[in-house]
Design an enzyme around this catalytic site. Structure first.
Site, mmCIF file in Angstrom:
data_model
loop_
_atom_site.group_PDB
_atom_site.id
_atom_site.type_symbol
_atom_site.label_atom_id
_atom_site.label_comp_id
_atom_site.label_asym_id
_atom_site.label_seq_id
_atom_site.Cartn_x
_atom_site.Cartn_y
_atom_site.Cartn_z
ATOM 1 N N ALA A 1 -37.459 -72.335 -13.002
ATOM 2 C CA ALA A 1 -38.360 -73.035 -12.083
ATOM 3 C C ALA A 1 -39.819 -72.757 -12.442
ATOM 4 O O ALA A 1 -40.644 -73.675 -12.478
ATOM 5 C CB ALA A 1 -38.084 -72.622 -10.638
ATOM 6 N N TYR A 2 -40.145 -71.504 -12.713
ATOM 7 C CA TYR A 2 -41.503 -71.146 -13.090
ATOM 8 C C TYR A 2 -41.903 -71.860 -14.380
ATOM 9 O O TYR A 2 -42.974 -72.466 -14.465
ATOM 10 C CB TYR A 2 -41.614 -69.630 -13.262
ATOM 11 C CG TYR A 2 -42.990 -69.160 -13.645
ATOM 12 C CD1 TYR A 2 -43.991 -69.034 -12.684
ATOM 13 C CD2 TYR A 2 -43.302 -68.856 -14.962
ATOM 14 C CE1 TYR A 2 -45.264 -68.613 -13.029
ATOM 15 C CE2 TYR A 2 -44.572 -68.436 -15.320
ATOM 16 C CZ TYR A 2 -45.544 -68.315 -14.351
ATOM 17 O OH TYR A 2 -46.816 -67.908 -14.697
ATOM 18 N N THR A 3 -41.024 -71.803 -15.376
ATOM 19 C CA THR A 3 -41.301 -72.447 -16.653
ATOM 20 C C THR A 3 -41.507 -73.949 -16.476
ATOM 21 O O THR A 3 -42.469 -74.517 -16.999
ATOM 22 C CB THR A 3 -40.163 -72.164 -17.645
ATOM 23 O OG1 THR A 3 -40.107 -70.745 -17.881
ATOM 24 C CG2 THR A 3 -40.364 -72.885 -18.959
#
Length: 170
Positions: free
Chosen positions: A144-146
């Site tokens: 999700a962060y990526t």
């Protein structure tokens, strides 16, 4: 120069606020931790200010922008910095957490820029959008962060082209 920083209570946002204030810029600190924001603003002294606002809530974000404009007369620079990280593989990730990371990290940048663009256009200002090395180097266990930071990078490129006719640098 009048600067609005989201995610200003700690980390990159707080450090940048200290640097800018030290160079004589007026800084508006925006975030979700009122105690930290108040302390940092007190440490910086006059004429700096802070506003509690959530980048997932357009109403509170617009109120912080309006408060900043009322206090400083405008905004020259915005630093869209608010963000969170998640840990865990896609296989075990909670879909709600995934969505929250995207909402804060990517859609929050959109909301921040959308709320501040009229003021940046007025002053031919600058928008600094904070992404991450994860934008182009995927981080296993942090999908999700990526994905959110890759989206922020792409959003910044698109916005930069949109703002050329207005003299706003991104």
């Amino acid at each position: 120069m009048d600067v609005l920083i989201t995610g200003a209570a700690r980390g990159i946002g707080a450090h940048t606020a200290r640097l800018l204030a030290g160079k004589g810029h007026r800084v508006s600190l925006v975030g979700l931790e009122p105690e930290r924001l108040a302390k940092l603003t007190a440490d910086l002294g006059e004429p700096h200010c802070w506003f509690e606002a959530d980048v997932t809530d357009s109403e509170s974000l617009h109120a912080a922008v309006a408060g900043t404009v009322e206090r400083f007369g405008g905004i020259d620079t915005v630093m869209a910095n608010a963000g969170i990280a998640n840990y865990g593989t896609v296989r075990i990730a909670d879909p709600e957490v995934f969505a929250k990371v995207i909402d804060i990290n990517l859609t929050g940048v959109f909301r921040t820029m959308h709320a501040t663009l009229p003021h940046l256009i007025e002053r031919k200002g600058y928008g600094l959008i904070i992404a991450s090395l994860a934008s182009y180097s995927p981080m296993p266990g942090m999908a999700a962060y990526t994905a959110s930071k890759a989206g922020v990078e792409a959003f910044g490129h698109a916005l930069r082209h949109e703002m050329v006719p207005y003299g706003v640098r991104i």
